[in-house]
Design a protein around this motif. Structure first.
Motif, PDB file in Angstrom:
ATOM      1  N   VAL A 160       0.830  -1.205   0.000  1.00 18.58           N
ATOM      2  CA  VAL A 160       0.000   0.000   0.000  1.00 18.58           C
ATOM      3  C   VAL A 160       0.868   1.259   0.000  1.00 18.58           C
ATOM      4  O   VAL A 160       0.434   2.326  -0.451  1.00 18.58           O
ATOM      5  N   LEU A 161       2.111   1.134   0.460  1.00 21.10           N
ATOM      6  CA  LEU A 161       3.003   2.287   0.517  1.00 21.10           C
ATOM      7  C   LEU A 161       3.391   2.804  -0.865  1.00 21.10           C
ATOM      8  O   LEU A 161       3.838   3.944  -0.998  1.00 21.10           O
ATOM      9  N   SER A 162       3.224   1.978  -1.886  1.00 24.16           N
ATOM     10  CA  SER A 162       3.596   2.390  -3.242  1.00 24.16           C
ATOM     11  C   SER A 162       2.388   2.835  -4.064  1.00 24.16           C
ATOM     12  O   SER A 162       2.477   2.949  -5.282  1.00 24.16           O
ATOM     13  N   THR A 163       1.273   3.112  -3.404  1.00 23.96           N
ATOM     14  CA  THR A 163       0.049   3.538  -4.089  1.00 23.96           C
ATOM     15  C   THR A 163      -0.301   4.979  -3.718  1.00 23.96           C
ATOM     16  O   THR A 163       0.255   5.535  -2.763  1.00 23.96           O
ATOM     17  N   PRO A 164      -1.249   5.592  -4.434  1.00 22.08           N
ATOM     18  CA  PRO A 164      -1.705   6.947  -4.081  1.00 22.08           C
ATOM     19  C   PRO A 164      -2.401   7.031  -2.730  1.00 22.08           C
ATOM     20  O   PRO A 164      -2.695   8.138  -2.261  1.00 22.08           O
ATOM     21  N   LEU A 165      -2.658   5.890  -2.095  1.00 25.33           N
ATOM     22  CA  LEU A 165      -3.295   5.905  -0.779  1.00 25.33           C
ATOM     23  C   LEU A 165      -2.370   6.449   0.303  1.00 25.33           C
ATOM     24  O   LEU A 165      -2.837   6.942   1.328  1.00 25.33           O
ATOM     25  N   ARG A 166      -1.088   6.384   0.059  1.00 24.29           N
ATOM     26  CA  ARG A 166      -0.128   6.815   1.080  1.00 24.29           C
ATOM     27  C   ARG A 166      -0.247   8.322   1.323  1.00 24.29           C
ATOM     28  O   ARG A 166      -0.095   9.134   0.404  1.00 24.29           O
ATOM     29  N   ASN A 167      -0.569   8.678   2.557  1.00 26.88           N
ATOM     30  CA  ASN A 167      -0.716  10.074   2.988  1.00 26.88           C
ATOM     31  C   ASN A 167      -1.793  10.841   2.227  1.00 26.88           C
ATOM     32  O   ASN A 167      -1.776  12.078   2.205  1.00 26.88           O
ATOM     33  N   VAL A 168      -2.751  10.131   1.637  1.00 29.29           N
ATOM     34  CA  VAL A 168      -3.746  10.819   0.815  1.00 29.29           C
ATOM     35  C   VAL A 168      -4.632  11.750   1.640  1.00 29.29           C
ATOM     36  O   VAL A 168      -5.082  12.786   1.137  1.00 29.29           O
ATOM     37  N   LEU A 169      -4.897  11.427   2.904  1.00 30.19           N
ATOM     38  CA  LEU A 169      -5.736  12.306   3.717  1.00 30.19           C
ATOM     39  C   LEU A 169      -5.070  13.656   3.963  1.00 30.19           C
ATOM     40  O   LEU A 169      -5.745  14.662   4.200  1.00 30.19           O
ATOM     41  N   LYS A 170      -3.747  13.691   3.875  1.00 24.51           N
ATOM     42  CA  LYS A 170      -3.024  14.945   4.072  1.00 24.51           C
ATOM     43  C   LYS A 170      -3.147  15.879   2.875  1.00 24.51           C
ATOM     44  O   LYS A 170      -2.738  17.043   2.955  1.00 24.51           O
ATOM     45  N   SER A 171      -3.707  15.373   1.772  1.00 28.83           N
ATOM     46  CA  SER A 171      -3.870  16.222   0.586  1.00 28.83           C
ATOM     47  C   SER A 171      -4.974  17.250   0.765  1.00 28.83           C
ATOM     48  O   SER A 171      -5.085  18.196  -0.015  1.00 28.83           O
ATOM     49  N   ASN A 172      -5.802  17.076   1.792  1.00 29.98           N
ATOM     50  CA  ASN A 172      -6.869  18.037   2.071  1.00 29.98           C
ATOM     51  C   ASN A 172      -6.999  18.188   3.578  1.00 29.98           C
ATOM     52  O   ASN A 172      -7.766  17.487   4.226  1.00 29.98           O
ATOM     53  N   LEU A 173      -6.226  19.104   4.131  1.00 26.10           N
ATOM     54  CA  LEU A 173      -6.229  19.332   5.571  1.00 26.10           C
ATOM     55  C   LEU A 173      -7.234  20.417   5.939  1.00 26.10           C
ATOM     56  O   LEU A 173      -7.598  21.257   5.117  1.00 26.10           O
ATOM     57  N   SER A 174      -7.676  20.397   7.171  1.00 28.62           N
ATOM     58  CA  SER A 174      -8.629  21.400   7.646  1.00 28.62           C
ATOM     59  C   SER A 174      -7.989  22.784   7.672  1.00 28.62           C
ATOM     60  O   SER A 174      -6.844  22.946   8.099  1.00 28.62           O
ATOM     61  N   THR A 175      -8.746  23.775   7.225  1.00 31.08           N
ATOM     62  CA  THR A 175      -8.278  25.161   7.276  1.00 31.08           C
ATOM     63  C   THR A 175      -9.118  26.013   8.223  1.00 31.08           C
ATOM     64  O   THR A 175      -8.796  27.175   8.459  1.00 31.08           O
ATOM     65  N   ASP A 176     -10.199  25.430   8.755  1.00 26.47           N
ATOM     66  CA  ASP A 176     -11.101  26.204   9.605  1.00 26.47           C
ATOM     67  C   ASP A 176     -11.491  25.472  10.888  1.00 26.47           C
ATOM     68  O   ASP A 176     -12.441  25.859  11.569  1.00 26.47           O
ATOM     69  N   GLY A 177     -10.765  24.402  11.214  1.00 27.42           N
ATOM     70  CA  GLY A 177     -11.066  23.654  12.424  1.00 27.42           C
ATOM     71  C   GLY A 177     -12.119  22.588  12.251  1.00 27.42           C
ATOM     72  O   GLY A 177     -12.363  21.801  13.168  1.00 27.42           O
ATOM     73  N   ARG A 178     -12.766  22.554  11.080  1.00 26.53           N
ATOM     74  CA  ARG A 178     -13.760  21.519  10.806  1.00 26.53           C
ATOM     75  C   ARG A 178     -13.121  20.385  10.009  1.00 26.53           C
ATOM     76  O   ARG A 178     -12.174  20.595   9.263  1.00 26.53           O
ATOM     77  N   ALA A 179     -13.678  19.185  10.179  1.00 24.97           N
ATOM     78  CA  ALA A 179     -13.112  18.024   9.494  1.00 24.97           C
ATOM     79  C   ALA A 179     -13.459  18.052   8.012  1.00 24.97           C
ATOM     80  O   ALA A 179     -14.622  18.249   7.649  1.00 24.97           O
ATOM     81  N   PRO A 180     -12.492  17.853   7.115  1.00 23.23           N
ATOM     82  CA  PRO A 180     -12.786  17.762   5.686  1.00 23.23           C
ATOM     83  C   PRO A 180     -13.638  16.528   5.390  1.00 23.23           C
ATOM     84  O   PRO A 180     -13.600  15.547   6.133  1.00 23.23           O
ATOM     85  N   GLU A 181     -14.393  16.569   4.312  1.00 27.98           N
ATOM     86  CA  GLU A 181     -15.213  15.427   3.913  1.00 27.98           C
ATOM     87  C   GLU A 181     -14.466  14.504   2.955  1.00 27.98           C
ATOM     88  O   GLU A 181     -14.750  13.308   2.889  1.00 27.98           O
ATOM     89  N   TRP A 182     -13.486  15.042   2.231  1.00 27.56           N
ATOM     90  CA  TRP A 182     -12.752  14.283   1.215  1.00 27.56           C
ATOM     91  C   TRP A 182     -11.259  14.480   1.401  1.00 27.56           C
ATOM     92  O   TRP A 182     -10.850  15.483   1.980  1.00 27.56           O
ATOM     93  N   PRO A 183     -10.464  13.537   0.873  1.00 33.43           N
ATOM     94  CA  PRO A 183     -10.821  12.235   0.289  1.00 33.43           C
ATOM     95  C   PRO A 183     -11.181  11.224   1.367  1.00 33.43           C
ATOM     96  O   PRO A 183     -11.026  11.494   2.561  1.00 33.43           O
ATOM     97  N   LYS A 184     -11.650  10.047   0.925  1.00 33.49           N
ATOM     98  CA  LYS A 184     -12.005   8.972   1.844  1.00 33.49           C
ATOM     99  C   LYS A 184     -11.337   7.680   1.400  1.00 33.49           C
ATOM    100  O   LYS A 184     -11.198   7.429   0.204  1.00 33.49           O
TER     101      LYS A 184
END
Length: 207
Positions: A49-73
């Motif tokens: 899984v480390l060699s796929t786009p799944l690695r650190n994918v949640l970091k591609s959309n971090l919160s900017t206003d204190g609320r949890a992002p909806e994407w990616p999943k």
């Protein structure tokens, strides 16, 4: 006893005991892996899984206003657990080649989806870290709209992040499940300090 408290997280002293147990497990596994793979090896299996786009994918959309992002999943499906991790009798150590296998679904947004088959995460690839946060993470239901008890692969999340069948419960009781789930969360980029991020990762089913 540790076992029921570890699953429910109902008592403060029990949670503290669970945290201590998980920390000890992490130290045991890290020590065992250092001896079995030479300490600093980062070799990956061919379908890691480390060699796929799944690695650190949640970091591609971090919160900017204190609320949890909806994407990616990220949705883990058809998870296969090594047979040796389902017994209470074995020691809390891992062989470097001990792997979980699974498929995965990545939702970039409500319309863009990528599917991955035959992935793995092996003991030699696990982050050297504490996975104490899993005890808290798994105990909270997913807020907002969910599919309830119907376990699907998205994009709407499930009410329970982990399957509630006997095999999953046994894996968690043996503590290997907590370590691997924590490692999967870390691999996809989950931040354990941003605890309201509850809708972007779940495990659909065991195979």
């Amino acid at each position: 006893m540790l076992v029921p408290i570890l699953l429910t997280g109902c008592a403060t002293t029990g949670v503290q005991d669970a945290f201590g147990s998980l920390s000890n497990l992490g130290q045991t596994i890290s020590s065992e892996l250092s001896q079995s793979i030479g300490g600093s090896s980062t070799a990956q299996s061919s379908n890691s899984v480390l060699s796929t786009p799944l690695r650190n994918v949640l970091k591609s959309n971090l919160s900017t206003d204190g609320r949890a992002p909806e994407w990616p999943k990220v949705v883990i499906t058809n998870l296969q657990i090594p047979d040796g991790q389902m017994t209470m009798a074995r020691s809390l150590s891992l062989k470097a080649s001990e792997c979980i296998n699974f498929d995965a679904v990545l939702w970039r947004d409500a319309k863009r989806v990528e599917r991955f088959s035959g992935l793995s995460l092996c003991a030699k690839e696990l982050p050297r870290q504490s996975n104490d946060f899993v005890v808290t993470w798994k105990s909270f239901p997913v807020p907002g709209k969910t599919t309830g008890q119907v376990r699907g692969d998205g994009p709407t999340p499930l009410y329970n992040k982990l399957p509630s069948d006997q095999a999953m419960e046994q894996w968690l009781l043996n503590q290997f499940g907590l370590y691997y789930v924590g490692s999967l969360l870390t691999v996809v980029g989950y931040d354990p300090n941003f605890t309201i991020d509850e809708r972007r990762f779940w495990i659909k089913n065991l195979k």
